[in-house]
Structures are given as C-alpha cells and as structure tokens.
Design an enzyme around this catalytic site. Structure first.
Site, PDB file in Angstrom:
ATOM      1  N   ALA A  97      14.086  -6.948  11.061  1.00 52.40           N
ATOM      2  CA  ALA A  97      14.022  -6.994   9.474  1.00 52.40           C
ATOM      3  C   ALA A  97      14.931  -8.243   9.169  1.00 52.40           C
ATOM      4  CB  ALA A  97      14.525  -5.477   8.830  1.00 52.40           C
ATOM      5  N   HIS A 116      45.239  -8.897  13.988  1.00 49.03           N
ATOM      6  CA  HIS A 116      45.591  -7.791  14.920  1.00 49.03           C
ATOM      7  C   HIS A 116      46.012  -6.709  13.972  1.00 49.03           C
ATOM      8  CE1 HIS A 116      47.427  -6.621  18.615  1.00 49.03           C
ATOM      9  NE2 HIS A 116      48.556  -6.221  17.999  1.00 49.03           N
ATOM     10  N   LYS A 139       0.864  -1.402   0.172  1.00 51.70           N
ATOM     11  CA  LYS A 139      -0.101   0.096   0.025  1.00 51.70           C
ATOM     12  C   LYS A 139       0.567   1.367  -0.032  1.00 51.70           C
ATOM     13  CE  LYS A 139      -0.523   0.185   4.869  1.00 51.70           C
ATOM     14  NZ  LYS A 139      -1.214   0.390   6.020  1.00 51.70           N
ATOM     15  N   ILE A 153      14.557   0.338  20.522  1.00 52.09           N
ATOM     16  CA  ILE A 153      14.138   1.795  19.928  1.00 52.09           C
ATOM     17  C   ILE A 153      14.488   2.825  20.905  1.00 52.09           C
ATOM     18  CG2 ILE A 153      12.286   3.164  18.811  1.00 52.09           C
ATOM     19  CD1 ILE A 153      11.166   0.488  17.879  1.00 52.09           C
TER      20      ILE A 153
END
Length: 457
Positions: free
Chosen positions: A310, A434, A36, A179
C-alpha cells in the site's frame, strides 16, 4: 453520452489512486476519481488495516495466555469472533469516514461505478465519459488462486478469512509469503492448529535467508506447522472439511484451506489492452516515471510490476501528481521501500538482501548480526530475534533486516539509513534512547563501525 473533463482522471480509489488525487488537488489540478467500490480500496477494507487489527487481537490473546510469565494473573477464556470483528470493522469504518472527509476537503470529484479506459485520455463510467489531460490507472490487485483450485466453500482467500465469524480448529495455509504467515500467526494465537504449505524452500522467501530462519525457528516454538519445498497437488472438500494433497503423497485434513499464493494485477475487463496500453502478464509496463506507453497515461500500485504494498502505491500516487504538476520529483528507489510482515514475531526489511548485495557489489560485502538477546527492551517484551546489516564494500549500509516483536516500528529509522546512504560511522554517534529496541540498530552500527560495545566484534 455526456462528457466531463479534468486535469487528471484517476481509475481506482485505493492507496495509489487517492494519494494521487489529494496531492494533485493540493497542487491546483482538477481531479476526477473513479471507484467502483469504496474509497481506500483493498488496503483499508480487505487488506492491511483489518488484517493488522486481527493481528493485534491475536497479540492480546497471547498476552492473556502468557500473563503468568510476567507475574500477572490472567486467564485466556477464548475468542469472541463477533467482538473481534466489531473491533476490526470499527477501525475500518472510522478511517473510511476520515478518507471521505479528506476527499471533500480536497474538492476531488468522486464518481462511483466501474470505469472502462476507452482512449488515452478517457474513462467511461455509467454512460458518462470523463476525459483528462492526464489519466492515472490504479485498479489494484485481486487474490490469486492456482489453476483448477476454485475459491468456494471451505477453500477461501484472505478476503473471506477476514470475514470469518468463528475460529477454525484446523487450517491449512497454502503459501508461506506475507499474507500466509500473517494469517497463520493470527489463527495460532486464536487457538487453531495451523499448517503452512510453501512450494519454495523457505517461509517469507522474498526476505533475506536470515529472516526466514529466524521466523521458522519462532514458528516451531509456537507449534505452527510448515512444510517448505513441497508442491500442492489438489484439494477436495466435503460438508465437514477439506482434504489437501501434496506432491510428496501426504494428505492434510482441515476445516479450511486458505489460499495465499499472492495477488494478481486487476487489469482485465477495464479496457486497458483494447485501448493500446502495453502489458506484460497482466501488469502495466511503465518507465521509472510511471508513464505507460500512451502519452499522458500513468499507472501506479499493484498493477505495476514490483512490490505489492500500500505504501508503495501511496508514494507512487504522490510522485505522479507532482510529475504532472511539473515539480520534477526524483524517481522512487524500489529497494528503499520498507517491507513489514506483521506476524508474531514481525519481519521487517529495507534495501538489499545479502545475496542481492553480493550480486551487485561482489563477495566483499560485509554483514553484521545483532541478537535481540542483548537488548533490554526486547528482554522486557520477552521477544527473541535479531537485526542483520548488509554493507557495501567501502560503502554505505545497503540492507537492513529485522526479526522480533514490534520491529516493524524500527523500520522508519532503518529506511532513513538506507535511503540517505548512511555509513555505519554516520549512525554510530547517534544516540538511541534507553531502554528501547532502537538501541539494537545503534549497537549494530557501532559494531560495523568497528567499536562494538555490548557484543564481541
């Protein structure tokens, strides 16, 4: 109503939906993808990508502020939010163009519009019915709020936080999960006064307790305020600010209240329940092959109970495409999915926490913690933190927990160690360049294998 059919009809073009579309097309299936809004979904347009761009801008701000400690004369003059947003939006736009090109190249039929799932094999969009031998539901998630707390004006969710054209002076962040701590980290670097309110006893409560303690210590050093184990009771806003009340009786005044109390499954209004899809508190229930209760109907991503990441949706999308094509892929081990919080410092983990491992294997679980103070590259970067390993009795490493700047980049090796069920003795002989932070993983496994070098066993 006109009807168009394909081997696979996908409702939702986020990480899970488009991954399934591209993989199914590669395997020779005809695919119709209904979205959409924009291909890429929340992650690309309103989540992972823009948030991480802000976090990188925040890192640059910190570098400018701290130049002197590296012997470099830099001056931090402030944040130009128009410039930051231009940088962020440029990244999103380039990735979006790339994704559209890939959809064309894979010959995926893109349908723009809000789809409704009307029957086990059909989705209606804008007066057209799209039928599929298989249907994949991948409608993603939305920012949740609390009962009675409307996201309006100065009370915002992450989507609005990403679009701000100014740096607030004072912010209260409701929620100390991924979040919440990421935005708190950004705003603190940009110069705001930040307080996190978390109802549970610690920040990033889904992580191992060790990681929470490390992050909290770092946030105290950065003067990021946080109140844990405290419930929020309400917020009132005026033209000039917002007043946040806590169960403790305390009131916090701020310019903005960011509501970061998690994300809910975006399943309402798409016809799932009406068409007979089995649901649990808004989530679509599936088996380990991501099949719903309806024949030929699968679900992936944030609408399936579990980690809302995700890359989980992406992996599940590929799995479903291969399953439909008859490749019989192995079910995804949810514990083997890496988790990263991109705050400063970063928190990264894969596998089981120490508590979860003890629940599964008993108290004989072994752990080892390696401090990044002993790692040359971490000292060069001036980051503190540690790596904690969790090992099953007489068994492989079943949990890896990392805290420190840039440790999100180490999770690639960490997830191989977990997913390939490596023993410390398997990892100990592997040579790490390293100076790199990957050496810290090597050193920790050397110690667990009984041959500690830079640490006292």
């Amino acid at each position: 109503m006109t009807e168009t059919s394909a081997d696979l009809v996908i409702l939702g073009g986020g990480s899970g939906g488009y991954a399934a579309a591209f993989r199914a097309a590669e395997l020779g299936l005809s695919v119709i993808l209904v979205e959409k809004d924009k291909l890429g979904g929340t992650c690309l347009h309103r989540g992972c990508i823009p948030t991480k761009a802000l976090l990188h801008a925040a890192e640059v701000a910190d570098s400018a502020r701290d130049g002197e400690s590296f012997g470099v004369k830099t001056v931090f003059e402030g944040i130009d939010m128009a410039g930051v947003n231009k940088y962020k939006d440029g990244i999103v736009s380039r990735l979006y163009k790339g994704l559209q090109g890939l959809a064309k190249a894979h010959k995926v039929t893109l349908v723009e519009g809000a789809g409704t799932f009307v029957a086990p094999n059909a989705v209606d969009v804008n007066g057209t019915r799209y039928t599929g031998t298989n249907v994949l539901l991948a409608t993603g998630s939305y920012s949740k709020s609390l009962p009675g707390l409307d996201l309006t004006g100065r009370i915002i969710a992450s989507e609005q936080a990403l679009a701000l054209d100014y740096v607030p002076e004072k912010v209260v962040v409701l929620g100390g999960g991924v979040i919440g701590v990421e935005f708190a980290s950004v705003w603190a670097s940009f110069g705001a006064d930040v307080t996190i309110v978390e109802a549970l006893p610690r920040l990033v409560p889904n992580e191992d307790e060790f990681a929470s303690k490390q992050l909290e210590r770092a946030f105290r050093r950065r003067k990021i305020g946080f109140k844990t184990g405290v419930k929020f009771t309400g917020a009132t806003q005026s033209e000039s600010g917002v007043s946040v009340s806590l169960e403790s009786g305390e009131t916090l005044d701020a310019d903005l209240l960011l509501v970061a109390v998690g994300r809910g499954p975006n399943t309402a209004g798409h016809g799932f329940e009406e068409a007979g899809v089995a649901m649990d508190r808004g989530f679509v229930t599936t088996d380990d092959r991501l099949r719903s209760n309806l024949p030929g109907v699968y679900a992936v991503g944030d609408i399936v109970p579990g980690l809302q990441l995700a890359h989980r949706g992406f992996a599940q999308g590929i799995f479903v495409a291969e399953d439909i094509a008859g490749l019989n892929p192995s079910p995804i081990d949810e514990d083997g999915i890496p988790r990263v919080t991109y705050s400063h410092p970063e928190v990264a983990s894969v596998g089981l926490t120490e508590d979860a491992a003890k629940e599964k294997y008993g108290s004989e679980v072994t752990t080892f913690t390696y401090d990044l103070g002993g790692n040359g590259k971490s000292q060069i970067l001036k980051t503190s933190g540690a790596i904690k390993l969790v090992k099953a009795p007489e068994g492989p490493v079943v949990g890896l927990h990392l805290v420190g700047d840039r440790v999100g980049e180490l999770i690639g090796e960490a997830q191989l160690i977990y997913n390939w069920e490596a023993f410390p003795e398997d990892v100990a002989p592997l040579i790490h360049a390293h100076p790199t932070q990957t050496e810290a993983l090597g050193e920790a496994h050397l110690a667990l294998a009984g041959k500690p070098l830079h640490v006292h066993g």
